[in-house]
Write a protein that holds these residues in place. Structure first.
Motif, PDB file in Angstrom:
ATOM      1  N   LYS A  51     -14.162  95.657 -12.904  1.00 40.24           N
ATOM      2  CA  LYS A  51     -13.288  94.584 -12.525  1.00 40.24           C
ATOM      3  C   LYS A  51     -13.842  94.085 -11.248  1.00 40.24           C
ATOM      4  O   LYS A  51     -13.995  92.585 -11.145  1.00 40.24           O
ATOM      5  N   GLU A  52     -14.477  94.851 -10.415  1.00 43.10           N
ATOM      6  CA  GLU A  52     -15.047  94.339  -9.143  1.00 43.10           C
ATOM      7  C   GLU A  52     -16.535  93.669  -9.526  1.00 43.10           C
ATOM      8  O   GLU A  52     -16.730  92.529  -8.997  1.00 43.10           O
ATOM      9  N   LYS A  53     -17.162  94.138 -10.369  1.00 41.27           N
ATOM     10  CA  LYS A  53     -18.490  93.436 -10.670  1.00 41.27           C
ATOM     11  C   LYS A  53     -18.135  92.236 -11.525  1.00 41.27           C
ATOM     12  O   LYS A  53     -18.870  91.105 -11.287  1.00 41.27           O
ATOM     13  N   LYS A  54     -17.103  92.016 -12.224  1.00 38.28           N
ATOM     14  CA  LYS A  54     -16.514  90.873 -12.980  1.00 38.28           C
ATOM     15  C   LYS A  54     -16.670  89.757 -11.947  1.00 38.28           C
ATOM     16  O   LYS A  54     -16.575  88.642 -12.003  1.00 38.28           O
ATOM     17  N   THR A  55     -15.396  90.258 -10.844  1.00 38.73           N
ATOM     18  CA  THR A  55     -15.149  89.015  -9.812  1.00 38.73           C
ATOM     19  C   THR A  55     -16.342  88.617  -9.226  1.00 38.73           C
ATOM     20  O   THR A  55     -16.669  87.469  -8.667  1.00 38.73           O
ATOM     21  N   ALA A  56     -17.256  89.773  -8.543  1.00 40.77           N
ATOM     22  CA  ALA A  56     -18.717  89.279  -8.129  1.00 40.77           C
ATOM     23  C   ALA A  56     -19.392  88.161  -8.822  1.00 40.77           C
ATOM     24  O   ALA A  56     -19.983  87.366  -8.338  1.00 40.77           O
ATOM     25  N   LEU A  57     -19.307  88.703 -10.186  1.00 40.66           N
ATOM     26  CA  LEU A  57     -20.086  87.719 -11.136  1.00 40.66           C
ATOM     27  C   LEU A  57     -19.611  86.227 -11.085  1.00 40.66           C
ATOM     28  O   LEU A  57     -20.328  85.266 -10.971  1.00 40.66           O
ATOM     29  N   LYS A  58     -18.293  86.081 -11.303  1.00 38.00           N
ATOM     30  CA  LYS A  58     -17.647  84.801 -11.043  1.00 38.00           C
ATOM     31  C   LYS A  58     -18.053  84.237  -9.808  1.00 38.00           C
ATOM     32  O   LYS A  58     -18.217  82.817  -9.963  1.00 38.00           O
ATOM     33  N   GLU A  63     -20.907  79.909  -6.864  1.00 41.19           N
ATOM     34  CA  GLU A  63     -21.863  79.410  -5.865  1.00 41.19           C
ATOM     35  C   GLU A  63     -23.210  78.905  -6.451  1.00 41.19           C
ATOM     36  O   GLU A  63     -23.452  77.634  -5.862  1.00 41.19           O
ATOM     37  N   VAL A  64     -23.721  79.196  -7.562  1.00 42.07           N
ATOM     38  CA  VAL A  64     -24.864  78.798  -8.148  1.00 42.07           C
ATOM     39  C   VAL A  64     -24.507  77.271  -8.705  1.00 42.07           C
ATOM     40  O   VAL A  64     -25.160  76.323  -8.541  1.00 42.07           O
ATOM     41  N   ALA A  65     -23.327  77.144  -9.411  1.00 41.57           N
ATOM     42  CA  ALA A  65     -22.849  75.880  -9.704  1.00 41.57           C
ATOM     43  C   ALA A  65     -22.621  74.798  -8.697  1.00 41.57           C
ATOM     44  O   ALA A  65     -23.228  73.676  -8.671  1.00 41.57           O
ATOM     45  N   SER A  66     -22.100  75.334  -7.342  1.00 43.43           N
ATOM     46  CA  SER A  66     -21.853  74.229  -6.246  1.00 43.43           C
ATOM     47  C   SER A  66     -23.163  74.065  -5.856  1.00 43.43           C
ATOM     48  O   SER A  66     -23.540  73.197  -5.499  1.00 43.43           O
ATOM     49  N   LEU A  67     -24.247  75.048  -5.700  1.00 41.28           N
ATOM     50  CA  LEU A  67     -25.480  74.473  -5.041  1.00 41.28           C
ATOM     51  C   LEU A  67     -26.307  73.722  -5.913  1.00 41.28           C
ATOM     52  O   LEU A  67     -26.984  72.808  -5.534  1.00 41.28           O
TER      53      LEU A  67
END
Length: 80
Positions: A51-58, A63-67
């Protein structure tokens, strides 16, 4: 000569120590119960990690999309 009916390979009846068999099965049951509890705890920790890894991935994908959007906007400005 006619064949005999049924199997003649019958097990010989012997005295069985049911008390020791019951004790062995109970020990086996307790060990399996302990293993199940251990595996369940391990699965719970792995689910939490997942769950932690999935939230970090999202978060990283956002962030990548905004950049990328900012970069496209910057490129559009410099092209003008």
């Amino acid at each position: 000569m006619p064949r005999t009916k049924g199997s003649k390979n019958r097990p010989k009846t012997t005295y069985a120590d049911y008390a020791s068999q019951i004790a062995e099965k109970r020990e086996y049951i307790t060990s399996l119960t302990a293993e199940i509890a251990s595996i369940t705890a391990n699965i719970d920790t792995l689910k939490a990690d997942l769950k932690e890894k999935k939230t970090a991935l999202k978060k990283a994908e956002k962030e990548v999309a905004s950049l990328e959007a900012k970069k496209a906007k910057e490129d559009a400005k410099s092209a003008e």
